[in-house]
Design a protein around this motif. Structure first.
Motif, PDB file in Angstrom:
ATOM      1  N   LEU A 106       0.829  -1.210   0.000  1.00 12.80           N
ATOM      2  CA  LEU A 106       0.000   0.000   0.000  1.00 12.80           C
ATOM      3  C   LEU A 106       0.860   1.256   0.000  1.00 12.80           C
ATOM      4  N   THR A 107       1.961   1.240   0.768  1.00 12.83           N
ATOM      5  CA  THR A 107       2.852   2.404   0.783  1.00 12.83           C
ATOM      6  C   THR A 107       3.474   2.642  -0.586  1.00 12.83           C
ATOM      7  N   ALA A 108       3.948   1.543  -1.219  1.00 12.51           N
ATOM      8  CA  ALA A 108       4.549   1.690  -2.551  1.00 12.51           C
ATOM      9  C   ALA A 108       3.530   2.174  -3.569  1.00 12.51           C
ATOM     10  N   LEU A 109       2.317   1.625  -3.500  1.00 12.35           N
ATOM     11  CA  LEU A 109       1.273   2.070  -4.427  1.00 12.35           C
ATOM     12  C   LEU A 109       0.930   3.542  -4.211  1.00 12.35           C
ATOM     13  N   GLY A 110       0.872   3.956  -2.939  1.00 13.86           N
ATOM     14  CA  GLY A 110       0.571   5.361  -2.674  1.00 13.86           C
ATOM     15  C   GLY A 110       1.642   6.285  -3.195  1.00 13.86           C
ATOM     16  N   ASP A 111       2.940   5.918  -2.960  1.00 15.70           N
ATOM     17  CA  ASP A 111       4.031   6.760  -3.454  1.00 15.70           C
ATOM     18  C   ASP A 111       4.072   6.810  -4.977  1.00 15.70           C
ATOM     19  N   SER A 112       3.680   5.697  -5.633  1.00 16.46           N
ATOM     20  CA  SER A 112       3.727   5.678  -7.092  1.00 16.46           C
ATOM     21  C   SER A 112       2.519   6.346  -7.720  1.00 16.46           C
ATOM     22  N   LEU A 113       1.372   6.256  -7.043  1.00 13.98           N
ATOM     23  CA  LEU A 113       0.143   6.765  -7.652  1.00 13.98           C
ATOM     24  C   LEU A 113      -0.072   8.253  -7.424  1.00 13.98           C
ATOM     25  N   LEU A 114       0.559   8.822  -6.392  1.00 12.47           N
ATOM     26  CA  LEU A 114       0.329  10.248  -6.118  1.00 12.47           C
ATOM     27  C   LEU A 114       0.733  11.141  -7.293  1.00 12.47           C
ATOM     28  N   PRO A 115       1.928  10.974  -7.901  1.00 12.65           N
ATOM     29  CA  PRO A 115       2.234  11.814  -9.084  1.00 12.65           C
ATOM     30  C   PRO A 115       1.277  11.587 -10.244  1.00 12.65           C
ATOM     31  N   VAL A 116       0.857  10.331 -10.431  1.00 13.85           N
ATOM     32  CA  VAL A 116      -0.086  10.053 -11.513  1.00 13.85           C
ATOM     33  C   VAL A 116      -1.415  10.756 -11.254  1.00 13.85           C
ATOM     34  N   LEU A 117      -1.888  10.693 -10.009  1.00 12.80           N
ATOM     35  CA  LEU A 117      -3.151  11.355  -9.679  1.00 12.80           C
ATOM     36  C   LEU A 117      -3.056  12.867  -9.848  1.00 12.80           C
ATOM     37  N   ASP A 118      -1.898  13.435  -9.449  1.00 13.66           N
ATOM     38  CA  ASP A 118      -1.720  14.878  -9.648  1.00 13.66           C
ATOM     39  C   ASP A 118      -1.720  15.242 -11.126  1.00 13.66           C
ATOM     40  N   ALA A 119      -1.170  14.352 -11.963  1.00  7.91           N
ATOM     41  CA  ALA A 119      -1.093  14.653 -13.392  1.00  7.91           C
ATOM     42  C   ALA A 119      -2.459  14.548 -14.073  1.00  7.91           C
ATOM     43  N   VAL A 120      -3.255  13.558 -13.649  1.00  7.84           N
ATOM     44  CA  VAL A 120      -4.546  13.341 -14.328  1.00  7.84           C
ATOM     45  C   VAL A 120      -5.691  14.081 -13.653  1.00  7.84           C
ATOM     46  N   GLU A 121      -5.402  14.849 -12.594  1.00  7.43           N
ATOM     47  CA  GLU A 121      -6.490  15.527 -11.884  1.00  7.43           C
ATOM     48  C   GLU A 121      -7.291  16.476 -12.778  1.00  7.43           C
ATOM     49  N   PRO A 122      -6.649  17.329 -13.622  1.00  4.61           N
ATOM     50  CA  PRO A 122      -7.468  18.198 -14.491  1.00  4.61           C
ATOM     51  C   PRO A 122      -8.339  17.414 -15.465  1.00  4.61           C
ATOM     52  N   ALA A 123      -7.779  16.339 -16.034  1.00  5.36           N
ATOM     53  CA  ALA A 123      -8.580  15.540 -16.965  1.00  5.36           C
ATOM     54  C   ALA A 123      -9.748  14.869 -16.253  1.00  5.36           C
ATOM     55  N   VAL A 124      -9.511  14.397 -15.043  1.00  2.00           N
ATOM     56  CA  VAL A 124     -10.595  13.751 -14.293  1.00  2.00           C
ATOM     57  C   VAL A 124     -11.691  14.754 -13.951  1.00  2.00           C
ATOM     58  N   GLU A 125     -11.290  15.968 -13.545  1.00  2.00           N
ATOM     59  CA  GLU A 125     -12.286  16.992 -13.240  1.00  2.00           C
ATOM     60  C   GLU A 125     -13.102  17.352 -14.481  1.00  2.00           C
ATOM     61  N   GLU A 126     -12.413  17.488 -15.620  1.00  2.00           N
ATOM     62  CA  GLU A 126     -13.122  17.807 -16.856  1.00  2.00           C
ATOM     63  C   GLU A 126     -14.077  16.687 -17.249  1.00  2.00           C
ATOM     64  N   ALA A 127     -13.612  15.422 -17.116  1.00  2.00           N
ATOM     65  CA  ALA A 127     -14.476  14.290 -17.450  1.00  2.00           C
ATOM     66  C   ALA A 127     -15.662  14.212 -16.500  1.00  2.00           C
ATOM     67  N   ALA A 128     -15.438  14.495 -15.220  1.00  2.00           N
ATOM     68  CA  ALA A 128     -16.543  14.469 -14.262  1.00  2.00           C
ATOM     69  C   ALA A 128     -17.570  15.552 -14.573  1.00  2.00           C
ATOM     70  N   GLU A 129     -17.093  16.735 -14.943  1.00  2.00           N
ATOM     71  CA  GLU A 129     -18.020  17.809 -15.308  1.00  2.00           C
ATOM     72  C   GLU A 129     -18.812  17.446 -16.561  1.00  2.00           C
ATOM     73  N   ALA A 130     -18.120  16.864 -17.564  1.00  2.00           N
ATOM     74  CA  ALA A 130     -18.836  16.444 -18.776  1.00  2.00           C
ATOM     75  C   ALA A 130     -19.836  15.337 -18.477  1.00  2.00           C
ATOM     76  N   LEU A 131     -19.463  14.412 -17.599  1.00  2.00           N
ATOM     77  CA  LEU A 131     -20.381  13.343 -17.223  1.00  2.00           C
ATOM     78  C   LEU A 131     -21.598  13.896 -16.486  1.00  2.00           C
ATOM     79  N   GLY A 132     -21.370  14.903 -15.630  1.00  2.00           N
ATOM     80  CA  GLY A 132     -22.507  15.543 -14.964  1.00  2.00           C
ATOM     81  C   GLY A 132     -23.446  16.209 -15.950  1.00  2.00           C
ATOM     82  N   GLU A 133     -22.881  16.898 -16.951  1.00  2.00           N
ATOM     83  CA  GLU A 133     -23.733  17.508 -17.971  1.00  2.00           C
ATOM     84  C   GLU A 133     -24.511  16.450 -18.757  1.00  2.00           C
ATOM     85  N   LEU A 134     -23.845  15.305 -19.048  1.00  2.43           N
ATOM     86  CA  LEU A 134     -24.532  14.228 -19.760  1.00  2.43           C
ATOM     87  C   LEU A 134     -25.680  13.658 -18.941  1.00  2.43           C
ATOM     88  N   VAL A 135     -25.439  13.462 -17.647  1.00  4.58           N
ATOM     89  CA  VAL A 135     -26.507  12.949 -16.783  1.00  4.58           C
ATOM     90  C   VAL A 135     -27.649  13.939 -16.685  1.00  4.58           C
TER      91      VAL A 135
END
Length: 287
Positions: A106-135
């Motif tokens: 879990l520690t290794a996964l957290g250390d490895s996934l944090l940069p990935v999550l920071d990088a994809v955060e804008p795309a995830v927010e945009e996708a969530a907003e688009a999904l909300g509009e679709l719903v």
């Protein structure tokens, strides 16, 4: 010209002040109850496990008294009982040797996934907003979909109930099947572990050998994509312009199909509905 709003009267001011005072009193009463519960829970004089359970029960009773509902008191007791059982059953897992590799994983996964999550955060927010509009856009279809799902569940309920009855009646046979499978698969576990170790070693060697050519292939593909970017953009522009030209034709076709469908629906309704009563024609002749 906009009119100037009138000032509140003395009665309005008094009523607002009275309402504010009542709300403030209710908030203070609630804060007092919460403070008393917190003091009883975190009392440093109570340190044993039995005393902690007693404090939890007392806290539950005070919460139920504050809610003034017997159902709430019963629910709180069930929550405390469930938490106690979870603590008793989960305590051995915390000191089990298997928990150490799990914590390291879990520690290794957290250390490895944090940069990935920071990088994809804008795309995830945009996708969530688009999904909300679709719903939001498809919200008129949700009641119909819910009705269909409810109908399917109602139709499947007898089948599920019958399957449960059959499995309940066949529990000895199921137990025999489980014992047979366990007896057959248990000797294979060490062999599978050895094969898995050999496969892991061979896979690691293949990955080490294949990574440099794969990196060269990726660089070549990226260079080709960069060189063919104008062609790709031109193709996308051609497709988009074709869709823009087809849009008026599609709209006209849809409008014509809608008119034909409405005309057919009117004719079907007229043919199915009972014939209307004939009216009485009154003729007026001059005297």
């Amino acid at each position: 010209m906009a009119t100037i709003p009138s000032l509140p009267s003395r009665d309005d001011v008094a009523r607002i002040a009275r309402n504010t005072t009542d709300i403030t009193g209710q908030l203070l009463d609630t804060a007092g109850n919460i403070t008393r519960i917190a003091i009883n829970t975190f009392d440093p004089r109570d340190g044993s496990g039995a005393e902690a359970l007693r404090v939890l029960r007392q806290t539950t009773a005070e919460l139920a008294e504050a809610s003034a509902a017997p159902e709430a008191q019963e629910a709180f007791y069930r929550i405390v009982d469930t938490l106690t059982r979870l603590g008793v059953s989960g305590a051995p897992l915390a000191v089990h040797p298997v928990s150490e590799p799990a914590q390291a994983l879990l520690t290794a996964l957290g250390d490895s996934l944090l940069p990935v999550l920071d990088a994809v955060e804008p795309a995830v927010e945009e996708a969530a907003e688009a999904l909300g509009e679709l719903v939001d856009a498809t919200s008129p279809l949700l009641p119909a979909a819910a009705g269909v799902v409810a109908g399917v569940l109602l139709a499947l309920a007898p089948l599920i109930r019958a399957a449960a009855d059959v499995l309940r009646d066949s529990s000895p046979e199921l137990r025999r099947m489980a014992d047979a499978l366990t007896a057959a698969l248990a000797p294979l576990v060490p062999l599978q572990v050895a094969l898995a170790e050999r496969a892991a070693a061979a896979g690691a060697g293949v990955v080490r050998v294949a990574l440099p050519p794969l990196a060269d292939l990726t660089e070549a593909a990226a260079a080709g994509l960069k060189a063919g970017r104008p062609l790709l953009i031109a193709g996308e522009e051609f497709v988009v312009s074709g869709l823009e030209r087809l849009q008026p034709l599609l709209l006209v076709s849809a409008s014509r199909v809608g008119k034909v469908a409405r005309a057919g629906a009117v004719r079907v309704s007229a043919a199915v509905s009972p014939a209307a009563e004939r009216g009485v024609v009154v003729a007026v002749h001059p005297a």
